[in-house]
Scaffold this active site. Structure first.
Site, PDB file in Angstrom:
ATOM      1  N   ASP A   1       0.839  -1.200   0.000  1.00  0.00           N
ATOM      2  CA  ASP A   1       0.000   0.000   0.000  1.00  0.00           C
ATOM      3  C   ASP A   1       0.877   1.255   0.000  1.00  0.00           C
ATOM      4  O   ASP A   1       0.381   2.379  -0.099  1.00  0.00           O
ATOM      5  CB  ASP A   1      -1.024  -0.014   1.149  1.00  0.00           C
ATOM      6  CG  ASP A   1      -0.373  -0.025   2.521  1.00  0.00           C
ATOM      7  OD1 ASP A   1       0.859  -0.139   2.608  1.00  0.00           O
ATOM      8  OD2 ASP A   1      -1.118   0.089   3.519  1.00  0.00           O
TER       9      ASP A   1
ATOM     10  N   LYS B   1      -1.473  -9.380   2.595  1.00  0.00           N
ATOM     11  CA  LYS B   1      -0.756  -8.916   3.797  1.00  0.00           C
ATOM     12  C   LYS B   1      -1.661  -8.041   4.650  1.00  0.00           C
ATOM     13  O   LYS B   1      -2.387  -7.185   4.111  1.00  0.00           O
ATOM     14  CB  LYS B   1       0.515  -8.151   3.408  1.00  0.00           C
ATOM     15  CG  LYS B   1       1.305  -7.685   4.635  1.00  0.00           C
ATOM     16  CD  LYS B   1       2.716  -7.269   4.297  1.00  0.00           C
ATOM     17  CE  LYS B   1       2.829  -5.889   3.703  1.00  0.00           C
ATOM     18  NZ  LYS B   1       2.316  -4.807   4.566  1.00  0.00           N
TER      19      LYS B   1
ATOM     20  N   GLU C   1       8.855  -4.440  10.589  1.00  0.00           N
ATOM     21  CA  GLU C   1       9.242  -3.104  10.101  1.00  0.00           C
ATOM     22  C   GLU C   1       9.609  -2.188  11.267  1.00  0.00           C
ATOM     23  O   GLU C   1       8.882  -2.112  12.275  1.00  0.00           O
ATOM     24  CB  GLU C   1       8.082  -2.482   9.293  1.00  0.00           C
ATOM     25  CG  GLU C   1       8.440  -1.066   8.811  1.00  0.00           C
ATOM     26  CD  GLU C   1       7.516  -0.504   7.746  1.00  0.00           C
ATOM     27  OE1 GLU C   1       6.587  -1.204   7.315  1.00  0.00           O
ATOM     28  OE2 GLU C   1       7.750   0.666   7.362  1.00  0.00           O
TER      29      GLU C   1
END
Ligand code: KIV
Length: 301
Positions: free
Chosen positions: A59, A128, A197
């Site tokens: 995204d 995801k 992340e």
């Protein structure tokens, strides 16, 4: 424009199709997994043909391709449009599609419908979803519907307003404990991989050792089972200073700027197109045309 059909090269046939099972084998073999984002057909083809194992239509497309301020605005339809384009360019890599903000938070039924659209209409192989423990039940339901899911924990950009900015997560004990619980919950739910992340290297190393699921790091240090980067970061197409973890492997901004400026200069100075870049009439047509023009000139006199 000419693009040869995908899979036309003999060496393409020798490459193995990457699957969720082969990712696990890679983790067991300690063979680092590579993942890059792609948002269009041409980039997807180049990334796939370069041997990258996972291609993510992230995204991050919101900012990288569409110029939105953050990832919150991008819609299912916009994502799907790009997933379809990337699908047409990918032959060997595992194709992941990012569930955009609002596509899975509202209720499980909507989440399932949207995940199914990515598979059925977009040809994605994995979807995801951001979030750990609190998403585990939803993720189980999606996996029950035969759709592999990738987890994503740590700095989750869809939570930017809750986090109060893009901040490294898991710097204190309570945060580390939460990240461990999140990773274990995703591992138990049976995700295909876990994106880590923006977390300290030490925490990512602990998670990677703890779970049997492959971990794919971005700003999470070298101990992860694999690494992912946004292709625009890698190519310097972001119009701003890179984050600490980004390594620039090329300068597409300079390449494009130089090429565009050269084109402009050539057109302005009548250097482009040259005669050999022009189409010509066949000799007989030219002779006929000259006769017609000569006749018209005579009649005008
Ligand atoms: O959207 C994206 O590109 C991602 C990667 C940064 C993992 O989620």
């Amino acid at each position: 424009m000419s693009l040869t059909p995908i899979g036309g090269r003999p060496e393409d046939e020798l490459r193995r199709k990457i699957t969720t099972a082969s990712l696990r084998e890679q983790k067991l073999r300690h063979e680092p997994i590579t993942c890059l984002t792609a948002y269009d057909y041409a980039t997807a083809r180049l990334v796939d043909e370069a041997g990258i194992e996972m291609i993510l239509v992230g995204d991050s497309l919101a900012q990288a391709m569409l110029g939105y301020e953050n990832t919150l605005s991008v819609t299912m339809d916009e994502m799907l449009h790009h997933v379809k384009a990337v699908r047409r360019g990918v032959k060997h890599a595992l194709l992941l599609a990012d569930m955009p903000y609002g596509s899975y938070q509202i209720n499980p039924k909507t989440a399932l419908r949207n995940a199914t659209r990515f598979v059925k209409e977009g040809g994605a192989e994995v979807v995801k979803i951001e979030g750990g423990e609190k998403r585990a039940e939803l993720i189980r339901r999606i996996i029950d519907a035969e759709i592999p899911v990738a987890g994503h924990i740590g700095l989750t950009p869809q939570s930017v307003n809750v986090m109060g900015g893009y901040k490294v997560q898991g710097k204190e004990l309570s945060g580390i404990e939460q990240l461990m619980r999140d990773a274990v919950a995703l591992d138990r739910a049976g995700v295909a991989c876990i994106v880590l992340e923006g977390i300290p290297r030490e925490v990512a190393a602990m998670i990677t050792a703890e779970v049997s699921t492959p971990t794919i790091g971005i700003g999470a240090g070298p101990e992860c089972d694999g690494q992912v980067l946004v292709i625009h970061d890698l190519l310097n197409l972001t119009f701003g200073p890179p984050a600490k973890f980004v390594r620039r492997y090329g300068d597409a901004a300079a390449l494009i700027t130089n090429a565009v400026q050269a084109f402009r200069a050539d057109v302005k100075s009548l250097q482009y197109p040259a005669d050999e870049e022009s189409y010509h009439l066949p000799r007989e047509t030219r002779a006929g045309l000259e006769t017609v023009l000569a006749r018209k000139r005579t009649m005008r006199r």
